[in-house]
Design an enzyme around this catalytic site. Structure first.
Site, PDB file in Angstrom:
ATOM      1  N   ASP A   6       0.831  -1.197   0.000  1.00 24.87           N
ATOM      2  CA  ASP A   6       0.000   0.000   0.000  1.00 24.87           C
ATOM      3  C   ASP A   6       0.868   1.251   0.000  1.00 24.87           C
ATOM      4  O   ASP A   6       1.671   1.465   0.911  1.00 24.87           O
ATOM      5  CB  ASP A   6      -0.899  -0.049   1.235  1.00 24.87           C
ATOM      6  N   ASP A  40      -8.754   5.198  -9.255  1.00 28.95           N
ATOM      7  CA  ASP A  40     -10.167   4.820  -9.335  1.00 28.95           C
ATOM      8  C   ASP A  40     -11.049   6.040  -9.075  1.00 28.95           C
ATOM      9  O   ASP A  40     -10.938   6.679  -8.031  1.00 28.95           O
ATOM     10  CB  ASP A  40     -10.460   3.744  -8.295  1.00 28.95           C
ATOM     11  N   LYS A  53     -19.929   6.623  -8.166  1.00 30.55           N
ATOM     12  CA  LYS A  53     -21.124   6.892  -7.361  1.00 30.55           C
ATOM     13  C   LYS A  53     -20.829   7.904  -6.257  1.00 30.55           C
ATOM     14  O   LYS A  53     -19.797   7.833  -5.594  1.00 30.55           O
ATOM     15  CB  LYS A  53     -21.647   5.593  -6.756  1.00 30.55           C
ATOM     16  N   ASP A  91      -9.239  10.281 -16.387  1.00 25.53           N
ATOM     17  CA  ASP A  91     -10.095  10.329 -17.569  1.00 25.53           C
ATOM     18  C   ASP A  91     -11.559  10.557 -17.173  1.00 25.53           C
ATOM     19  O   ASP A  91     -12.451  10.347 -17.988  1.00 25.53           O
ATOM     20  CB  ASP A  91      -9.964   9.036 -18.373  1.00 25.53           C
ATOM     21  N   THR A 137      -1.726   5.422 -22.915  1.00 31.69           N
ATOM     22  CA  THR A 137      -1.922   3.995 -22.698  1.00 31.69           C
ATOM     23  C   THR A 137      -2.998   3.464 -23.645  1.00 31.69           C
ATOM     24  O   THR A 137      -3.757   4.234 -24.241  1.00 31.69           O
ATOM     25  CB  THR A 137      -2.358   3.725 -21.250  1.00 31.69           C
ATOM     26  N   LYS A 138      -3.074   2.136 -23.786  1.00 35.34           N
ATOM     27  CA  LYS A 138      -4.126   1.534 -24.591  1.00 35.34           C
ATOM     28  C   LYS A 138      -5.499   1.927 -24.060  1.00 35.34           C
ATOM     29  O   LYS A 138      -6.421   2.238 -24.817  1.00 35.34           O
ATOM     30  CB  LYS A 138      -3.978   0.014 -24.597  1.00 35.34           C
ATOM     31  N   GLU A 167      -6.256   4.621 -22.380  1.00 32.60           N
ATOM     32  CA  GLU A 167      -6.481   6.041 -22.659  1.00 32.60           C
ATOM     33  C   GLU A 167      -6.786   6.265 -24.134  1.00 32.60           C
ATOM     34  O   GLU A 167      -7.687   7.034 -24.491  1.00 32.60           O
ATOM     35  CB  GLU A 167      -5.230   6.828 -22.256  1.00 32.60           C
TER      36      GLU A 167
END
Length: 257
Positions: free
Chosen positions: A138, A161, A165, A197, A236-237, A239
């Protein structure tokens, strides 16, 4: 985090939380994560090549989590160089690229996702990269217990992440107390580079950064406060797929005053 094990924040984990589940054990001579507190592990199976990378390259690139001692960058990398902390590297493609185009810098990379760690081990080993070290633990605990204040030249947090919600927003990694702790680990002039994103998360990131007195925006109020993508961060792929679908990507680059 490129869609693998996205960074998040869990203020009060419980022992019944599935995030406390033990990851599958890599080879016995390789240091590994014991508890997950601020990441959600995504489903994924370690491939044979990734498992082999643990065995072959783990002793070279993996570092043990040692909360009772400060991280010694010179001992870990065998040299004195600018040190960048990477929080959550997904499958490691972007991290390996950045390390390859910035050989003058060293990268301390934290990730709890076992396949992702195996993937970066393979990329680093096969690519002959000397400026990567990996802590499979972590990043919040690494930062709090191993890193001294004013010890970092940079921090990367790419695509954490977003917790879409509203009721889950409290789990987002980029919040005021965490950013303050990161800022204190940066040397004066050191930078914090965030990328997302998800526009609502980008807006929250900007609000949090603006409230932190230890940090200043490298672009001021230009472009709404968001920075152009630095050349060292590759697309990145994940993105690229989003951009083709018309999704935006927001970079934020701030410096320690």
């Amino acid at each position: 985090m490129n869609g693998a094990g996205r960074a998040t924040y869990n203020p009060r984990p419980t022992m019944t939380d599935p995030r406390h589940a033990q990851p599958r054990t890599p080879p016995s001579d390789v240091p590994f994560l014991r508890q997950v507190k601020s990441y959600v592990l995504r489903a994924g199976r370690t491939t044979a090549a990734q498992a082999k990378a643990y065995e072959v390259y783990g002793p070279r690139f993996l570092l043990p989590y040692a909360p009772d001692q400060r991280f010694d960058a010179k001992a870990a990398f065998g040299r004195t160089a600018p040190l960048v902390l990477e929080i959550g590297f997904g499958m490691g493609g972007a991290t390996a690229h950045i390390a390859s185009v910035r050989p003058q810098d060293d990268f301390l990379c934290c990730e709890v996702h076992e396949p992702g760690v195996g993937a970066l081990l393979k990329l680093a080993g096969d690519g002959g990269l000397q400026n990567i070290r990996i802590l499979r633990h972590d990043a919040v605990e690494v930062m709090d217990h191993m890193l001294a204040d004013a010890s970092l030249d940079g921090v990367h947090v790419f695509f954490p992440d977003p917790w879409h919600k509203t009721k889950h927003h409290k789990r987002r990694l980029i919040q005021g107390p965490f950013v303050n702790r990161l800022a204190r680990k940066l040397k004066p002039g050191g930078y914090l580079h965030l990328a997302t994103d998800w526009q609502p998360y980008a807006e929250q990131m900007l609000e949090v950064l603006r409230a932190e007195p230890l940090l200043r925006n490298t672009v001021g109020d230009e472009h709404g406060g968001y920075a152009p993508k630095p050349d060292y961060r590759p697309l990145t792929k994940f993105e690229n797929r989003g951009l083709k679908l018309g999704h935006g990507v927001w970079d934020l680059v701030w410096r320690r005053v």
